[in-house]
Design a protein around this motif. Structure first.
Motif, PDB file in Angstrom:
ATOM      1  N   ARG A 160      14.872   4.521 -25.394  1.00 35.63           N
ATOM      2  CA  ARG A 160      14.500   3.759 -24.202  1.00 35.63           C
ATOM      3  C   ARG A 160      15.796   3.509 -23.445  1.00 35.63           C
ATOM      4  O   ARG A 160      16.683   2.825 -23.943  1.00 35.63           O
ATOM      5  N   ARG A 161      15.907   4.061 -22.247  1.00 37.91           N
ATOM      6  CA  ARG A 161      17.163   3.929 -21.517  1.00 37.91           C
ATOM      7  C   ARG A 161      16.968   4.162 -20.023  1.00 37.91           C
ATOM      8  O   ARG A 161      15.905   4.616 -19.590  1.00 37.91           O
ATOM      9  N   ALA A 162      17.988   3.868 -19.248  1.00 31.66           N
ATOM     10  CA  ALA A 162      17.973   4.122 -17.804  1.00 31.66           C
ATOM     11  C   ALA A 162      18.570   5.500 -17.553  1.00 31.66           C
ATOM     12  O   ALA A 162      19.659   5.809 -18.030  1.00 31.66           O
ATOM     13  N   ARG A 167      14.798   3.018 -15.254  1.00 30.79           N
ATOM     14  CA  ARG A 167      14.632   2.658 -16.676  1.00 30.79           C
ATOM     15  C   ARG A 167      13.274   3.140 -17.152  1.00 30.79           C
ATOM     16  O   ARG A 167      12.261   2.899 -16.513  1.00 30.79           O
TER      17      ARG A 167
END
Length: 313
Positions: A160-162, A167
């Motif tokens: 889970r990341r930008a 995001r």
């Protein structure tokens, strides 16, 4: 006859649509040029003033050839999966199609033929037919030229990341990737050997590569462990050698893009050192990781040795 703008879909017009609506090919070509329509590829046009980017080109090609499914690097862009080396070349498009599909002579289009692309391997993303995240990562890992490329792609999809300022949640689970790579396809054995090297907690391609470099050197820190600052705030350093109290941070290329980002980083750096588990923080740039890995490893080893001597004294 219908107006050309009415016949277009999303600003893309196919010659066959206009001809089917009553336009003659000779009159159509002159009208398109006069009104400023832009040629995308043979048989496809973009509306006047429309930005003909990679997505518009992919859309036109899928209109012309419904069997084409965006895959590999193009699918990675659609799913926002990061690849080693930065963004995929915008001018190049990757597709997968049935083995019976015809080839192309366009140097900027790569079509891979397959007999194993099922309905479960396809989805729709941002208006384009695309391989699912699991199939996309599987294709990328199976065709990767290096372990680093494979792990960076898998880590990005697992995390889970930008990405690109957006995001997003994790795209795939480890078990899904394992199931995807279980199929007997070219490159699968090597891909299965690389899969255990992935880490869903990884925050960037630079972190993924740094972790692999440390692993090669016999160093196995925790990745993104949750720590509590003196004020009760939760922070996750990129890496932590818990016994030595050594935190290691890897900063991306655009980490200090603004004054506010720089101020946040200074605050984070100070807060991290207030965590009871942390006695020292080392910081490296992405350039250090990619271009000077020996320097990174040597610096970490020296810091670990210093902590050992400090405890012994």
């Amino acid at each position: 006859m219908y107006e050309l703008a009415i016949l277009a879909r999303g600003g893309v017009l196919l010659t066959v649509w206009a001809v089917a609506a009553g336009w003659s090919r000779g009159r159509l070509a002159g009208c398109l040029r006069r009104d400023g329509w832009q040629g995308i590829c043979r048989g496809a046009w973009a509306a006047p003033g429309k930005d003909v980017d990679w997505r518009v080109r992919a859309t036109a090609l899928q209109f012309l050839r419904p069997e084409l499914v965006c895959s590999h690097g193009t699918a990675a862009r659609l799913h926002r999966i990061e690849l080693l080396g930065g963004a995929v070349d915008e001018g190049f498009l990757d597709f997968t199609a049935p083995a019976t599909s015809r080839s192309t002579h366009d140097a900027l289009i790569r079509i891979r033929s397959t007999s194993s692309l099922t309905d479960g391997d396809r989805s729709v993303r941002r208006g384009l037919r695309v391989t699912t995240p699991a199939r996309t990562v599987g294709d990328l890992i199976r065709s990767c030229g290096s372990r680093e490329e494979a792990v960076v792609a898998a880590d990005s999809a697992l995390a889970r990341r930008a990405v690109g300022g957006v995001r997003r949640e994790a795209l795939v689970r480890y078990e899904e990737l394992a199931a995807e790579l279980a199929a007997p396809r070219p490159g699968a054995p090597r891909a299965r050997a690389w899969l255990p090297l992935t880490e869903a907690a990884s925050g960037s391609p630079a972190e993924s590569v740094a972790r692999l470099r440390m692993r090669d050197a016999g160093l196995f820190p925790e990745s993104q462990p949750p720590l509590r600052t003196a004020e009760g705030r939760t922070l996750r350093p990129d890496f932590l050698f818990r016994e030595a109290g050594l935190a290691v941070e890897v900063e991306g290329y655009a980490f200090h893009g603004t004054r506010r980002a720089h101020e946040r980083d200074v605050t984070r750096f100070n807060a991290l050192q207030s965590c009871p588990e942390v006695r020292r923080v080392l910081r490296f740039t992405a350039r250090d990781v990619f271009a000077r890995p020996d320097h990174v490893i040597a610096t970490i080893r020296a810091a670990l040795a210093l902590q050992v001597r400090a405890r012994a004294g």
